[in-house]
Enzyme design. Structure first.
Site, mmCIF file in Angstrom:
data_model
loop_
_atom_site.group_PDB
_atom_site.id
_atom_site.type_symbol
_atom_site.label_atom_id
_atom_site.label_comp_id
_atom_site.label_asym_id
_atom_site.label_seq_id
_atom_site.Cartn_x
_atom_site.Cartn_y
_atom_site.Cartn_z
ATOM 1 C CB SER A 283 -0.928 0.017 1.217
ATOM 2 O OG SER A 283 -0.169 -0.043 2.412
ATOM 3 N N GLY B 238 -1.764 -0.409 -13.324
ATOM 4 C CA GLY B 238 -2.608 -0.602 -14.501
ATOM 5 C C GLY B 238 -3.323 -1.939 -14.481
ATOM 6 C CE1 TYR C 255 10.768 -3.627 11.731
ATOM 7 C CE2 TYR C 255 13.060 -3.061 12.108
ATOM 8 C CZ TYR C 255 11.973 -3.152 11.260
ATOM 9 O OH TYR C 255 12.109 -2.770 9.947
ATOM 10 C CB ALA D 239 13.662 -10.846 17.894
ATOM 11 C CE LYS E 76 11.619 -6.206 9.432
ATOM 12 N NZ LYS E 76 10.885 -6.482 8.185
HETATM 13 P P1 NAP Z 1 5.349 1.257 6.029
HETATM 14 O O1 NAP Z 1 5.428 2.468 5.195
HETATM 15 O O2 NAP Z 1 4.925 1.394 7.460
HETATM 16 O O3 NAP Z 1 4.386 0.185 5.299
HETATM 17 C C1 NAP Z 1 4.111 -1.026 5.921
HETATM 18 C C2 NAP Z 1 3.318 -1.901 4.985
HETATM 19 O O4 NAP Z 1 3.063 -3.147 5.661
HETATM 20 C C3 NAP Z 1 1.964 -1.316 4.616
HETATM 21 O O5 NAP Z 1 1.704 -1.635 3.279
HETATM 22 C C4 NAP Z 1 1.002 -2.056 5.524
HETATM 23 O O6 NAP Z 1 -0.279 -2.227 4.969
HETATM 24 C C5 NAP Z 1 1.680 -3.407 5.614
HETATM 25 N N1 NAP Z 1 1.256 -4.143 6.810
HETATM 26 C C6 NAP Z 1 1.373 -3.772 8.096
HETATM 27 N N2 NAP Z 1 0.830 -4.709 8.912
HETATM 28 C C7 NAP Z 1 0.366 -5.683 8.102
HETATM 29 C C8 NAP Z 1 -0.312 -6.895 8.324
HETATM 30 N N3 NAP Z 1 -0.628 -7.325 9.563
HETATM 31 N N4 NAP Z 1 -0.664 -7.648 7.258
HETATM 32 C C9 NAP Z 1 -0.368 -7.231 6.012
HETATM 33 N N5 NAP Z 1 0.262 -6.098 5.718
HETATM 34 C C10 NAP Z 1 0.614 -5.324 6.761
HETATM 35 O O7 NAP Z 1 6.745 0.488 6.072
HETATM 36 P P2 NAP Z 1 8.049 0.557 5.127
HETATM 37 O O8 NAP Z 1 8.994 1.503 5.736
HETATM 38 O O9 NAP Z 1 7.638 0.697 3.704
HETATM 39 O O10 NAP Z 1 8.637 -0.904 5.396
HETATM 40 C C11 NAP Z 1 8.383 -2.006 4.547
HETATM 41 C C12 NAP Z 1 9.236 -3.171 5.033
HETATM 42 O O11 NAP Z 1 10.598 -2.769 5.031
HETATM 43 C C13 NAP Z 1 8.920 -3.603 6.465
HETATM 44 O O12 NAP Z 1 9.045 -4.993 6.573
HETATM 45 C C14 NAP Z 1 10.008 -2.922 7.267
HETATM 46 O O13 NAP Z 1 10.266 -3.587 8.472
HETATM 47 C C15 NAP Z 1 11.171 -3.012 6.304
HETATM 48 N N6 NAP Z 1 12.226 -2.045 6.550
HETATM 49 C C16 NAP Z 1 11.976 -0.712 6.518
HETATM 50 C C17 NAP Z 1 13.005 0.174 6.757
HETATM 51 C C18 NAP Z 1 12.812 1.654 6.718
HETATM 52 O O14 NAP Z 1 13.770 2.379 7.043
HETATM 53 N N7 NAP Z 1 11.651 2.162 6.334
HETATM 54 C C19 NAP Z 1 14.290 -0.304 7.053
HETATM 55 C C20 NAP Z 1 14.508 -1.670 7.078
HETATM 56 C C21 NAP Z 1 13.457 -2.536 6.823
HETATM 57 P P3 NAP Z 1 -1.553 -1.310 5.417
HETATM 58 O O15 NAP Z 1 -1.429 -0.039 4.624
HETATM 59 O O16 NAP Z 1 -2.744 -2.094 5.054
HETATM 60 O O17 NAP Z 1 -1.417 -1.081 6.898
#
Ligand code: NAP
Length: 243
Positions: free
Chosen positions: A14, A50, A151, A153, A155
């Site tokens: 999303s 699309g 978190y 743990a 990852k």
């Molecule tokens: P984000 O903007 O918070 O987006 C999280 C996404 O996960 C959203 O699409 C959300 O969907 C979905 N989600 C949350 N809970 C869910 C559930 N129970 N079932 C299905 N979908 C769920 O996060 P992001 O920063 O893009 O991160 C994406 C991934 O990258 C995550 O795994 C995060 O841990 C990892 N990551 C991020 C960073 C960073 O710096 N941002 C760094 C390292 C790793 P909804 O819109 O429906 O809630």
């Protein structure tokens, strides 16, 4: 057009990193199943790609919803060939204050959610004798982080899952790899204090925070033929922050 005709499922599509991954697969010809907790959350991403993309609602912490969503994807789009486990949440707090609920919730979504989705695609991938699974871990899964015991743990667990899946199904033509992003500008990191963001920018040799596109580039590489002889690996995408 590296992914023409391929069916790709991206969880957490999303917004943020997942949205960018889904968009880039779409740009390269894939049929993209965009998943989020609610179908209406994933719909804008599918619409941006699309007609080849579709949106599905699926809370990855609910086995029934995962099974139903992947069955629906197979019916409407065909068997999933590439799975990106990107859905993730944080519930950061110091260990002393962390409730069991906070711990379980993060493990249930980030780690067990990925395991549920892997199980859901395993049969069709084994039947096809081809598949690509990419798990979105984090640098904190390699290094740990104060205030993120749950978190980190989850990852680190994803890396163990990646290694095990790689060993278990490699002989069936399925690869399983992970990416470990550093600090990527999304809603998840929007709350970080300015001081902390500046410190990351100062410390990382590449001198900036990452973008969703930075992570998507590595994910698409791992899904591509160019990475066909790679499995069980974790690619760090952090601008050199952890060097
Ligand atoms: P984000 O903007 O918070 O987006 C999280 C996404 O996960 C959203 O699409 C959300 O969907 C979905 N989600 C949350 N809970 C869910 C559930 N129970 N079932 C299905 N979908 C769920 O996060 P992001 O920063 O893009 O991160 C994406 C991934 O990258 C995550 O795994 C995060 O841990 C990892 N990551 C991020 C960073 C960073 O710096 N941002 C760094 C390292 C790793 P909804 O819109 O429906 O809630």
């Amino acid at each position: 057009m590296r992914f023409e005709g391929k069916v790709v499922a991206v969880t957490g599509a999303s917004r943020g990193i997942g949205r960018e991954i889904a968009l880039q697969f779409g740009l390269e010809g894939a049929q993209v199943a965009c998943l989020a907790t609610r179908v209406e959350n994933a719909a804008p991403t599918a619409e941006a790609i699309g007609p080849k993309a579709r949106a599905f609602g699926c809370d990855v912490s609910d086995s029934g919803q995962v099974d139903a969503a992947f069955a629906q994807i197979e019916t409407e789009m065909g068997p999933v060939q590439i799975l990106v486990n990107n859905a993730g949440v944080t519930r950061d707090t110091l260990l002393m204050r962390m409730s069991e609920e906070d711990f379980d919730k993060v493990l249930d979504v980030n780690l067990k959610g990925a395991w549920r989705c892997v199980k859901a695609v395993m049969r069709p991938m084994m039947k096809a004798r081809w598949g690509r699974i990419i798990n979105v871990s984090s640098i904190v899964g390699l290094s740990g982080a104060a205030g993120q015991a749950n978190y980190a743990a989850s990852k680190a667990g994803l890396i163990g899952l990646t290694l095990s899946v790689a060993k278990e199904v490699g002989s069936r033509g399925i690869t399983c790899n992970a990416v470990a992003p550093g600090f990527i500008e999304t809603e998840m990191t929007a709350e970080l204090a300015e001081e902390f963001r500046n410190k990351v920018v100062e410390t990382a040799p590449l001198g900036r925070l990452g973008t969703g596109a930075d992570v998507a580039g590595a994910v698409l590489f791992l899904a591509s033929d160019a990475a066909g002889y790679m499995t069980g690996q974790t690619l760090v995408i952090d601008g050199g922050l952890t060097l």
